[in-house]
Structures are given as C-alpha cells and as structure tokens.
Design a protein around this motif. Structure first.
Motif, short mmCIF file in Angstrom:
data_model
loop_
_atom_site.label_atom_id
_atom_site.label_comp_id
_atom_site.label_asym_id
_atom_site.label_seq_id
_atom_site.Cartn_x
_atom_site.Cartn_y
_atom_site.Cartn_z
N GLN A 1 27.33 37.99 25.93
CA GLN A 1 27.29 39.13 26.75
C GLN A 1 28.22 38.85 27.82
N ALA A 2 28.09 37.79 28.45
CA ALA A 2 28.93 37.80 29.65
C ALA A 2 30.32 38.24 29.11
N PHE A 3 30.99 38.34 28.09
CA PHE A 3 32.08 38.70 27.49
C PHE A 3 32.78 39.94 27.98
N ASP A 4 30.97 41.04 26.99
CA ASP A 4 30.64 41.84 27.13
C ASP A 4 30.89 42.38 28.35
N LEU A 5 30.30 41.76 29.88
CA LEU A 5 30.57 42.57 30.85
C LEU A 5 32.02 42.05 31.72
N LEU A 6 32.66 41.38 31.16
CA LEU A 6 34.09 40.75 31.67
C LEU A 6 34.38 42.13 31.40
N GLY A 7 33.70 42.53 29.60
CA GLY A 7 35.16 43.29 29.30
C GLY A 7 35.01 44.87 30.09
N VAL A 8 34.15 44.61 30.53
CA VAL A 8 33.14 46.79 31.37
C VAL A 8 34.21 46.41 33.08
N LEU A 9 34.25 45.13 33.45
CA LEU A 9 34.81 45.22 35.26
C LEU A 9 35.85 44.69 34.58
N GLY A 10 37.05 44.46 33.13
CA GLY A 10 38.81 44.57 33.35
C GLY A 10 39.55 45.36 31.83
N ASP A 11 38.42 46.06 31.32
CA ASP A 11 38.76 47.10 30.45
C ASP A 11 39.64 47.99 31.82
N GLN A 12 40.63 49.19 31.03
CA GLN A 12 41.56 50.93 31.40
C GLN A 12 40.40 51.02 32.48
N GLU A 13 39.37 50.88 32.77
CA GLU A 13 38.70 52.29 33.49
C GLU A 13 38.50 50.69 34.77
N GLY A 14 37.34 49.83 34.26
CA GLY A 14 37.34 49.18 35.49
C GLY A 14 38.43 47.46 35.87
N GLY A 15 38.99 47.62 35.46
CA GLY A 15 40.42 47.45 36.21
C GLY A 15 40.82 47.88 37.18
N LYS A 16 41.18 49.42 36.32
CA LYS A 16 41.55 50.24 37.90
C LYS A 16 40.91 50.61 39.13
N ALA A 17 39.91 50.33 38.01
CA ALA A 17 38.89 51.10 39.27
C ALA A 17 38.71 50.39 40.61
N TYR A 18 38.48 48.75 40.12
CA TYR A 18 38.52 47.93 40.88
C TYR A 18 39.97 47.30 42.17
N ALA A 19 41.46 47.33 40.99
CA ALA A 19 41.91 47.40 41.81
C ALA A 19 42.36 48.30 42.33
N ASP A 20 41.67 49.81 42.88
CA ASP A 20 42.64 50.88 43.46
C ASP A 20 41.68 50.13 45.03
N VAL A 21 39.87 50.21 44.85
CA VAL A 21 39.30 49.59 45.63
C VAL A 21 39.63 48.30 47.06
N ALA A 22 39.51 47.61 45.88
CA ALA A 22 40.87 46.08 46.40
C ALA A 22 42.24 46.12 47.32
N GLY A 23 43.07 47.24 46.40
CA GLY A 23 44.06 46.96 47.56
C GLY A 23 45.23 46.37 47.07
#
Length: 425
Positions: A321-343
């Motif tokens: 389950q932890a890896f599935d959460l990692l996958g949500v944070l780090g896939d194209q949608e999640g990774g791009k969204a975080y990068a954008d808000v973090a600069g």
C-alpha cells in the motif's frame, strides 16, 4: 500480497512491528492510515496538493487516510535516524536524490525493485534519474522532482553591448570581458567552492568524475578532458575574469553582487531568485535578470539534477500500500503537480516539452537544461569525497593558487578513488 525484500540490519528488523502507519499487515487488511514525510515546511499550496493526492489514493483504498508530516531539512538526519531506531516513522519518505544510497546503506529504505518493474510510469521517467535511485544495483527510490542550475545574466547589459548569452567557453570569456569593459564590474563569477558548477564544466568538456566497474570505483580526474575543464575554470580567476574575492567561496557570495549591478553573470538555481530579490536595492534590476543554459566547451553543458526521491520506509507494516501511495505521488499527474507547486520540474522528460515550460521566460532555460542532466557517483561515499573532503573545490583552489594542474588532479584522483572505495559503515 507481495512483500519485496527488506534490506535492513538484523538489529533493526525486530522493530518492524513498532513502526509504520498501521498495524501488522499479516491479516491482509488495509491500514487505517499511511504517513508521508515531506521535507520542508508546510505551505497552503502543498497542503492542497496532498489533499488531492489523498482523494486519488482513496479511489483504490477508500478507507485509508493519508497523513502528511513536514520535516524541516535541517531535522531530517535526526528524524530518520530516530525512525530507524524504532521511533515515530513514516510509510513513504522523501529524501534528497543524492541521499538515497546513504539511507539505503543504513537500512532506512525498502527494496522497491519489484514494484518499480511493474509500475508503468517508470518507463517514461528520466532513466538516469531513476538509476540514481539505486544502491548496489537495488532500486530504493524513484525521482519525484528536480531542479537545475543555469547561467543568470543581465539581459539589458547584453542587449546594450550586442551579445547573446554565451553558449561556449570562448563566448563566456568574450561576453565577460565586454561587460567589464562597458560597465566596470566583473563579467562572471567562478567561486571555487562550487562542486555543482565545476562538474558542469567537466561534463561540458566531455570529462568524467568517476566511473563504477562492478563494485569498484575509478576516479577519472586525470582524464585530459577533465584536467582541461578544471584548469579552464580555475583560469577564470587567474586571468581576472572572476574576482579574487570569490576564491574559497560558494555561489552564495554572488547573490548580492548580481542583485545590485556589481556582476554580469553567475551560475545558480531558480531557488536563488528569492534571495536575489531580497537583496536588490533597486527592484527594477530584477526585471533584467534572465537565464540561459550553462555554457560548455562547444555548447550547452550538462547539469546536475538536484532534487528529491520518493522512497518506502524500510520498517513500514504495509509495503504494498505504501508503494501504491508513492505511485500516486510520483506518477505523471502527481509528480508534475508537486513539481509545479514546489517550484521545480517533473521527472518526465516528455512533460518538459510543454509550452508552459518552454515558452515561460523564467523557466525555459532550466527546462532545456533538465533534458541534459548528469549525476554524481551513486554511493554513500560521495558525501565523504565532496562534503567532507571537498576534492573538486580543493583541486580548483590549489590550481588558482599556482599548483600544476596535472599534479593537482593526480593527487585529487588518488584521494577520490580511495574514498569512494572505502567500506560503507
């Protein structure tokens, strides 16, 4: 349920039941919650990001909450060390991408190789960045976001003297001399305590720092291309292009100078713009600071992609389950969204082709450089070589002070090879 191998010291394995975001997973039930440790401080945009990530995660795990704890970077070492020893611990953990091997060697991280092998987004990631998340051939982390350094310059000055931003070493010298002649200030800053900048000059001349063959590391600081690059960088100070006041200093010494029209060009990351703004006595100067890729010998130089990796903590009770959460944070949608808000920038090269990056004057140069990245030796011993012994900065400093480049680099290479091959404690 699939359980990847856990690379942990035997003394730590006994603590597994006391750690992680939920209870013992032997029942096959999903946890009530999972915990993510994010480095830095809480901000409204980041909180909103994780709220959305929880919503996505709960499409698969509707009864599992996502708890997010922000850990200041300065507290990371102590917090993770305490977690290894059985204290409060996360399930998913952000670490600096240059720290993956160090924490993996200490047993803090889970082997996620099987998961990554079945995770479709991994194929679209920057493959060098993905490789940087390994230690001894085992995958422990995946890239979350990256940031790179670029050449910052006074766009109004270059326009007035009829020059484009330099793209080669020859042009760097030419533009620097023209700035000094016209405005009476140094054209370029080459601080000697600046491993990331020095590395770009090495890579930009086709040189290497070190290579791995099996379990052995071999320093490459005596390669002709590497020696030539370090000699060129040191020569910028020796020849008066860069001031003597930058000798022994980091790139931070140049912030106030470029902010207050006392310098024409220097190398840094986008994260420095806030400090430049704070130190600018005339805010209008900021409107004329632009960026371009770092010049190499014959064209744009590769750059180190600093950033963070997502990992699964070694003692989680719920690795799948932890890896599935990692996958949500780090896939194209999640990774791009975080990068954008973090600069920062996402770890997916194809995404960097979008107009929002390529046509944004503030991000275009960095987005271009993000497609030409390199990484330092992926070993915990790199920190000893660089942070503790300052091998590359020390070599530049010795040459600036008159040392013979080939002799200096030979000594540095011997030291680098020795340190990189020392046993990992």
């Amino acid at each position: 349920m699939r359980f990847p191998k856990i690379a942990l010291a035997s003394a730590v394995v006994m603590l597994a039941a006391a750690c992680g975001g939920g209870d013992d997973s032997s029942s096959g039930e999903n946890p009530d919650s999972l915990t993510v440790w994010v480095m830095g401080t809480s901000q409204d945009d980041l909180v909103a990001y994780f709220d959305e990530a929880e919503t996505r995660f709960q499409e698969q795990y509707p009864d599992t909450a996502v708890n997010v704890e922000f850990i200041p970077w300065g507290d990371a070492q102590e917090s993770i060390t305490n977690a290894i020893a059985g204290g409060d611990a996360p399930d998913v953990l952000e670490v600096g991408n240059d720290q993956v091997s160090s924490w993996a060697s200490q047993g803090a991280l889970l082997d996620i190789g099987d998961h990554v092998g079945e995770w479709a987004p991994a194929a679209d990631m920057d493959q060098e960045a993905l490789e940087y998340g390994t230690y001894n051939g085992v995958q422990y982390g995946v890239p979350w976001f990256s940031g790179v350094r670029t050449l910052y310059y006074r766009a109004d000055w270059l326009q007035e003297i009829g020059h484009e931003p330099p793209a080669t070493w020859d042009e760097l010298i030419e533009v620097s001399e023209a700035i000094e002649e016209e405005y009476g200030v140094p054209g370029f800053a080459a601080p000697t305590d600046f491993t990331n900048g020095i590395a770009s000059f090495i890579w930009g001349n086709g040189g290497e720092i070190a290579v791995q063959d099996g379990e052995e590391w071999t320093g490459r600081l005596t390669d002709p291309e590497t020696v030539e690059a370090v000699e060129f960088y040191a020569g910028l100070t020796q020849d008066g292009i860069s001031p003597q006041s930058y000798v022994g200093e980091t790139e931070l010494v140049a912030l106030a100078d470029i902010a207050n029209s006392q310098l024409g060009m220097y190398i840094d990351g986008g994260w420095a713009l806030g400090s430049i703004e704070e130190q600018a006595e005339d805010p209008e100067v900021l409107e004329n600071i632009a960026s371009a890729p770092i010049p190499g010998a014959e064209g744009n130089a590769p750059v180190f992609a600093g950033g963070s990796a997502l990992t699964v903590f070694g003692l989680t009770s719920y690795p799948d389950q932890a890896f599935d959460l990692l996958g949500v944070l780090g896939d194209q949608e999640g990774g791009k969204a975080y990068a954008d808000v973090a600069g920062f920038f996402p770890a997916y090269p194809e995404l960097l082709q979008a107009d929002e990056y390529q046509n944004d004057p503030a991000r275009a140069a960095a987005a271009t450089s993000m497609q030409n990245t390199r990484f330092f030796p992926s070993t915990p011993r790199w920190n000893a070589a660089d942070l503790d012994n300052k091998i590359l900065p020390g070599a530049v400093l010795d040459i600036v002070r008159g040392g013979d480049p080939e002799e200096v680099m030979e000594g540095a290479n011997e030291q680098l090879t020795t340190i990189l091959n020392e046993p990992v404690e």
